[in-house]
Enzyme design. Structure first.
Site: not given
Ligand code: E4P
Length: 218
Positions: A83
């Site tokens: 990522k």
């Molecule tokens: C996605 O890969 C992220 O880890 C995640 O969905 C972030 O979500 P949040 O805005 O609830 O922290």
């Protein structure tokens, strides 16, 4: 539609994986910090449990280091997806890793322009954060719709839309309608997906009526 769980909690991942409906996992540095575990060991453990892509995020901000981190993470297991954030360095890293056939999830996407860049760089997934857009008064689901439209205009765009930062079961329904390829859902919301008062009511009635028959299936 694929279904990922958005957590670094290994017990939750095991529990949900046992339901047979899980296609993958997304983690991020905040979720890893919450788990209080060694990052690389944790990713290794998750990759063993889940038979699908597991996103592990780089933490460097400059290309050279980001790339090295990506290579290191990709070596933890075959199903690691690296990522990277949607920055210039992140996009360069995405292109280089993708060229080496390493799957990349480009995260922190908040616009269609950013999603175009990720597709151009050969990302396996683009992660638009819909909840965080809603938080600042924008419409996160509309962004998914927009990206879907744009990607479907171009056959050479192979990037999958991974709806992230999902905050409600309504969001899950909306991104499914919009045609997101994947939704990554926090475990708490997954519980909510099962619930409907008419299911409980109906089951109670069926079981009461069944009792009256005095029969057994087994
Ligand atoms: C996605 O890969 C992220 O880890 C995640 O969905 C972030 O979500 P949040 O805005 O609830 O922290």
């Amino acid at each position: 539609m694929e279904f990922f769980v958005d957590t670094a909690d290994i017990n939750e991942i095991k529990r949900i994986n046992n339901m047979g409906i899980l296609d993958g996992v997304t983690t991020n540095p905040s979720l890893v910090a919450k788990s209080n575990k060694n990052f690389k060991q944790l990713i290794k453990e998750i990759c063993k449990v889940v038979n699908g892509p597991v996103s592990a995020e780089v933490t460097a901000t400059k290309f050279e280091e980001m790339y090295k981190e990506g290579i290191k993470l990709s070596k933890i297991a075959k199903n690691v997806v690296v990522k990277v954030p949607l920055t210039v360095d992140g996009i360069i890293t995405c292109k280089k890793l993708s060229k080496k056939n390493i799957g990349v999830n480009v995260t922190l996407c908040f616009s269609s322009n950013q999603a175009i860049l990720a597709a151009k760089a050969g990302a396996k997934y683009i992660s638009p954060f819909i909840g965080r857009l809603d938080d600042v008064g924008k419409n996160g689901v509309s962004l998914i719709e927009e990206i879907k439209k744009i990607y479907s205009n171009y056959k050479n765009f192979k990037t999958k839309i991974l709806a992230a930062s999902i905050r409600s079961t309504k969001h899950i329904e909306q991104v499914a309608i919009a045609g997101a390829d994947v939704a990554t859902v926090p475990p708490k919301l997954l519980e909510e997906m099962f619930k409907h008062p008419l299911t409980n009511k109906g089951l109670k009635m069926f079981l009461e009526d069944w009792k009256k028959t005095k029969q057994k299936i087994l």
